[in-house]
Write a protein that holds these residues in place. Structure first.
Motif, PDB file in Angstrom:
ATOM      1  N   SER A   1       0.833  -1.210   0.000  1.00 41.55           N
ATOM      2  CA  SER A   1       0.000   0.000   0.000  1.00 41.55           C
ATOM      3  C   SER A   1       0.865   1.255   0.000  1.00 41.55           C
ATOM      4  CB  SER A   1      -0.928  -0.015   1.212  1.00 41.55           C
ATOM      5  OG  SER A   1      -1.622   1.206   1.340  1.00 41.55           O
ATOM      6  N   MET A   2       1.946   1.247   0.773  1.00 43.03           N
ATOM      7  CA  MET A   2       2.802   2.434   0.865  1.00 43.03           C
ATOM      8  C   MET A   2       3.492   2.724  -0.468  1.00 43.03           C
ATOM      9  SD  MET A   2       5.962   3.182   3.481  1.00 43.03           S
ATOM     10  CE  MET A   2       6.915   1.813   2.831  1.00 43.03           C
ATOM     11  N   PHE A   3       4.137   1.718  -1.064  1.00 44.96           N
ATOM     12  CA  PHE A   3       4.867   1.956  -2.307  1.00 44.96           C
ATOM     13  C   PHE A   3       3.916   2.253  -3.472  1.00 44.96           C
ATOM     14  CE2 PHE A   3       8.249  -0.345   0.010  1.00 44.96           C
ATOM     15  CZ  PHE A   3       9.275   0.558  -0.178  1.00 44.96           C
ATOM     16  N   LYS A   4       2.745   1.654  -3.479  1.00 42.92           N
ATOM     17  CA  LYS A   4       1.774   1.949  -4.541  1.00 42.92           C
ATOM     18  C   LYS A   4       1.288   3.400  -4.439  1.00 42.92           C
ATOM     19  CE  LYS A   4      -2.697   0.471  -6.359  1.00 42.92           C
ATOM     20  NZ  LYS A   4      -3.846  -0.470  -6.204  1.00 42.92           N
ATOM     21  N   THR A   5       1.065   3.875  -3.217  1.00 40.60           N
ATOM     22  CA  THR A   5       0.615   5.259  -3.026  1.00 40.60           C
ATOM     23  C   THR A   5       1.706   6.241  -3.418  1.00 40.60           C
ATOM     24  OG1 THR A   5      -0.837   4.555  -1.225  1.00 40.60           O
ATOM     25  CG2 THR A   5      -0.293   6.892  -1.347  1.00 40.60           C
ATOM     26  N   LEU A   6       2.944   5.981  -2.999  1.00 36.76           N
ATOM     27  CA  LEU A   6       4.036   6.895  -3.343  1.00 36.76           C
ATOM     28  C   LEU A   6       4.311   6.911  -4.845  1.00 36.76           C
ATOM     29  CD1 LEU A   6       6.540   6.159  -0.416  1.00 36.76           C
ATOM     30  CD2 LEU A   6       4.864   8.000  -0.605  1.00 36.76           C
ATOM     31  N   LYS A   7       4.121   5.772  -5.509  1.00 33.37           N
ATOM     32  CA  LYS A   7       4.292   5.745  -6.970  1.00 33.37           C
ATOM     33  C   LYS A   7       3.187   6.554  -7.653  1.00 33.37           C
ATOM     34  CE  LYS A   7       5.916   4.326 -10.949  1.00 33.37           C
ATOM     35  NZ  LYS A   7       4.881   4.951 -11.825  1.00 33.37           N
ATOM     36  N   SER A   8       1.961   6.469  -7.144  1.00 31.52           N
ATOM     37  CA  SER A   8       0.869   7.241  -7.739  1.00 31.52           C
ATOM     38  C   SER A   8       1.045   8.738  -7.509  1.00 31.52           C
ATOM     39  CB  SER A   8      -0.465   6.786  -7.160  1.00 31.52           C
ATOM     40  OG  SER A   8      -0.543   7.078  -5.771  1.00 31.52           O
ATOM     41  N   GLN A   9       1.743   9.126  -6.421  1.00 28.99           N
ATOM     42  CA  GLN A   9       2.018  10.536  -6.146  1.00 28.99           C
ATOM     43  C   GLN A   9       3.302  11.011  -6.815  1.00 28.99           C
ATOM     44  OE1 GLN A   9      -0.136  12.567  -4.449  1.00 28.99           O
ATOM     45  NE2 GLN A   9      -1.481  10.760  -4.512  1.00 28.99           N
ATOM     46  N   ARG A  10       3.925  10.138  -7.624  1.00 31.47           N
ATOM     47  CA  ARG A  10       5.137  10.456  -8.382  1.00 31.47           C
ATOM     48  C   ARG A  10       6.313  10.826  -7.471  1.00 31.47           C
ATOM     49  NH1 ARG A  10       2.898  13.942 -13.619  1.00 31.47           N
ATOM     50  NH2 ARG A  10       1.400  12.342 -14.313  1.00 31.47           N
ATOM     51  N   LEU A  11       6.366  10.165  -6.310  1.00 31.94           N
ATOM     52  CA  LEU A  11       7.513  10.315  -5.418  1.00 31.94           C
ATOM     53  C   LEU A  11       8.522   9.193  -5.622  1.00 31.94           C
ATOM     54  CD1 LEU A  11       5.717  11.396  -2.105  1.00 31.94           C
ATOM     55  CD2 LEU A  11       6.896  12.846  -3.764  1.00 31.94           C
ATOM     56  N   LEU A  12       8.140   8.148  -6.367  1.00 32.87           N
ATOM     57  CA  LEU A  12       9.026   7.039  -6.684  1.00 32.87           C
ATOM     58  C   LEU A  12       9.053   6.853  -8.196  1.00 32.87           C
ATOM     59  CD1 LEU A  12       7.988   4.343  -4.031  1.00 32.87           C
ATOM     60  CD2 LEU A  12       9.817   6.026  -3.849  1.00 32.87           C
ATOM     61  N   PHE A  13      10.206   6.366  -8.687  1.00 35.10           N
ATOM     62  CA  PHE A  13      10.324   6.083 -10.116  1.00 35.10           C
ATOM     63  C   PHE A  13       9.679   4.743 -10.457  1.00 35.10           C
ATOM     64  CE2 PHE A  13      14.054   8.780  -9.111  1.00 35.10           C
ATOM     65  CZ  PHE A  13      13.722   9.875  -9.875  1.00 35.10           C
ATOM     66  N   THR A  14       9.899   3.760  -9.595  1.00 40.69           N
ATOM     67  CA  THR A  14       9.303   2.430  -9.782  1.00 40.69           C
ATOM     68  C   THR A  14       8.721   1.955  -8.464  1.00 40.69           C
ATOM     69  OG1 THR A  14      11.425   1.353  -9.305  1.00 40.69           O
ATOM     70  CG2 THR A  14      10.904   1.816 -11.642  1.00 40.69           C
ATOM     71  N   ASN A  15       7.851   0.979  -8.565  1.00 43.03           N
ATOM     72  CA  ASN A  15       7.231   0.402  -7.371  1.00 43.03           C
ATOM     73  C   ASN A  15       7.904  -0.931  -7.082  1.00 43.03           C
ATOM     74  OD1 ASN A  15       5.630  -0.527  -5.324  1.00 43.03           O
ATOM     75  ND2 ASN A  15       3.750  -0.697  -6.535  1.00 43.03           N
ATOM     76  N   PRO A  16       8.796  -0.994  -6.076  1.00 46.15           N
ATOM     77  CA  PRO A  16       9.494  -2.257  -5.812  1.00 46.15           C
ATOM     78  C   PRO A  16       8.590  -3.323  -5.223  1.00 46.15           C
ATOM     79  CG  PRO A  16      10.039  -0.636  -4.136  1.00 46.15           C
ATOM     80  CD  PRO A  16       9.233   0.090  -5.174  1.00 46.15           C
TER      81      PRO A  16
END
Length: 576
Positions: free
Chosen positions: A371-386
């Motif tokens: 949930s955390m990495f999916k949310t940060l990816k949708s907010q464009r804070l991550l390049f990829t979702n590990p």
């Protein structure tokens, strides 16, 4: 007519009699001077009075009744004592100071003033205070101006305001004057509500609305009085255009408990006059848990937590319990990342899988991290979702256990002396209600006439133990909160004056000290039913309104062989 006293032209010491140039002693040296018509002293001044009691001569002296020093023209007594005499108070011996003066409620005015001078919080003055503390002298005719005990307002007390004409039709002013700066108000040292309101119409409106709210919620007379006094203090120092801060309400003096402060906040929120500036407990808990995480990683985690709490364009907000559970599961991983990285953008899929393999039951941790990495990816804070495609693993499943005889015995002994615990044991331990169902159960669900426990999907026959437990608790509820309007069966001192149900914290307090929880009590009841019926999962689903998967979970207690349990599928149970 010239009423100004003139000195005697012969002796120059006394005052000349009216229409004469000499005093009485010089006019009639052989006659004794007359006594004063007010105090009876032989210190004749003029006109049948002494200088101290003369009605038209200004004198600086102490009052003969209250000993207050001042300047007056009222025959030796101050204006307050003169009004006190004119109200018809009969003279008598004061039991506190022992003087023979006019009395009110058996005590003289001097002892009344001394009792009101002692600061008290919503308590009536102790009229015997002067007997132990002595008398504090004061200036005459000044106590109503400088002392908070003298009320300079309308005769109607804020406590007794009842639907005055126009009080229910107050409206917010169209224009308002913004303040240059906001200063914190401290109401903790205020003892008596006797200040003049800035807007009496606004104060009467709030008092009338609070009265209506009190009638609707069934407040006790004591709580109603404390809330009205608190609201009078707040509306007296706040203008009608100024919202009242919750932090200001929290500084009000508390006499018995926090109930009055909570009810004041409730009334102001209902009238849309409250500025809730109290810190959010969940915010404080989140920042406390993230205090040891790297600052940049903590900021990224806060973005995820805020979306989980408040929702987003395509996400609905979650409950506080879900927020706590997910952050608790993610905190160990965030602490481990803080030792190696400065941001979550550096986390790889290998780091994530390695961490999950070290967890004993990685299902909850995997759900939180995905949930955390999916949310940060949708907010464009991550390049990829590990965490994309990472397996959640098997959901942790536990086999329910029966309660020991010792636990049942201790629970029975405690329930014998606690009606609330006895009824709670009956609803959960006999009728197998969920804890939230028991807390939300209304009083009308107990039907003594038909002998049924009926509410929504619940429709059970009322056994003898539950009937007696419900009767005992309802009687206790009626004696303790006779005016409550709360429709729920279980109420507490906090919810008795509202319409909300008790919280899970109330249930924890009721079960405190017992070696059993509410969920364990319910599981023991279902296991007992399964043992009597031969461990039939379909029977458990029908009786307790549970899903087939939950019914199989209880059967595992009697059939520990997992292979035999897996052969029975939920679809087979539903069609059989």
């Amino acid at each position: 007519m010239n009423l100004r006293p003139r000195p005697c032209t012969q002796c120059g010491e006394k005052v000349a009699e009216y229409g004469r140039r000499r005093c009485f002693r010089c006019l009639y040296p052989s006659l004794p001077p007359p006594i004063c018509k007010t105090c009876g002293s032989d210190n004749h001044y003029v006109g049948g009075y002494c200088r101290r009691c003369h009605p038209r001569v200004v004198s600086a002296d102490s009052c003969s009744d209250c000993f207050a020093w001042g300047i007056w023209r009222r025959r030796g007594i101050c204006a307050a004592c003169n009004s006190f005499r004119n109200r018809g108070h009969q003279a008598g011996r004061c039991p506190t100071c022992g003087r023979t003066v006019p009395l009110k409620k058996g005590v003289c005015r001097l002892c009344h003033c001394q009792a009101r001078a002692i600061p008290r919080t919503w308590q009536r003055p102790d009229l015997t205070t002067a007997a132990t503390t002595g008398q504090q002298l004061f200036l005459a005719d000044q106590i109503r101006r400088v002392h908070l005990a003298g009320r300079h307002r309308s005769r109607t007390s804020p406590v007794t305001v009842r639907h005055q004409a126009g009080a229910l039709y107050w409206t917010v002013p169209r224009w308002r004057q913004d303040r240059l700066f906001e200063a914190a108000r401290d109401m903790s040292r205020v003892t008596v509500p006797d200040v003049a309101p800035l807007d009496p119409a606004f104060t009467d409106y709030v008092a009338a609305q609070a009265d209506n709210h009190a009638d609707a919620q069934g407040w006790s007379p004591g709580l109603r009085e404390r809330v009205q006094q608190s609201l009078f203090l707040l509306t007296a120092v706040h203008g009608p255009h100024e919202p009242i801060k919750a932090s200001t309400v929290a500084t009000l003096p508390r006499q018995q408990s926090r109930r009055a402060v909570l009810r004041v906040t409730e009334v102001l929120a209902t009238l849309e006059l409250l500025n809730d500036d109290r810190p959010d407990p969940l915010d404080e808990w989140i920042h406390r848990r993230l205090s040891r995480v790297h600052p940049e990683i903590s900021e990224e985690a806060l973005v995820w937590i805020n979306i989980v709490r408040h929702g987003g364009p395509r996400r609905r907000p979650r409950s506080p319990a879900t927020v706590r559970n997910q952050l608790t599961s993610a905190i160990p991983f965030l602490l481990a990342c803080s030792e190696r990285y400065r941001t979550l953008r550096q986390v790889t899929r290998g780091d994530l899988t390695e961490w999950l393999t070290q967890c004993a039951a990685p299902h909850n941790e995997a759900v939180a991290l995905r949930s955390m990495f999916k949310t940060l990816k949708s907010q464009r804070l991550l390049f990829t979702n590990p965490a994309r495609g990472v397996s959640l693993g098997a959901r942790p499943d536990t086999v329910p256990k029966q309660l020991s005889p010792e636990a049942i015995q201790s629970m029975a002994e405690a329930a014998a002396t606690d009606p609330a615990l006895k009824l709670l044991v009956a609803l959960i331990g006999i009728h197998a209600l969920y804890p939230h169902q028991a807390r939300a159960l209304p009083v009308s669900a107990i039907d003594f006439v038909r002998g049924r426990l009926a509410h929504g999907d619940i429709d059970h026959p009322l056994d003898t133990f539950t009937r007696q437990a419900a009767a005992d608790y309802i009687e206790l509820r009626r004696e303790r909160w006779p005016n409550t309007r709360n429709p729920h069966l279980f109420i507490s001192s906090q919810t008795a004056y509202s319409r909300t149900a008790v919280t899970i914290g109330w249930m924890h307090v009721v079960l405190r000290g017992l070696p059993v929880t509410a969920q364990q009590l319910r599981e023991d009841r279902i296991l007992e039913e399964a043992a009597v019926t031969g461990a039939d999962p379909q029977h458990l689903c029908v009786v307790f309104n549970i899903t087939p998967e939950t019914g199989l979970r209880y059967i595992r207690f009697f059939q520990p062989d997992q292979a035999d349990i897996d052969d029975a599928s939920p679809s087979h149970l539903e069609t059989s």
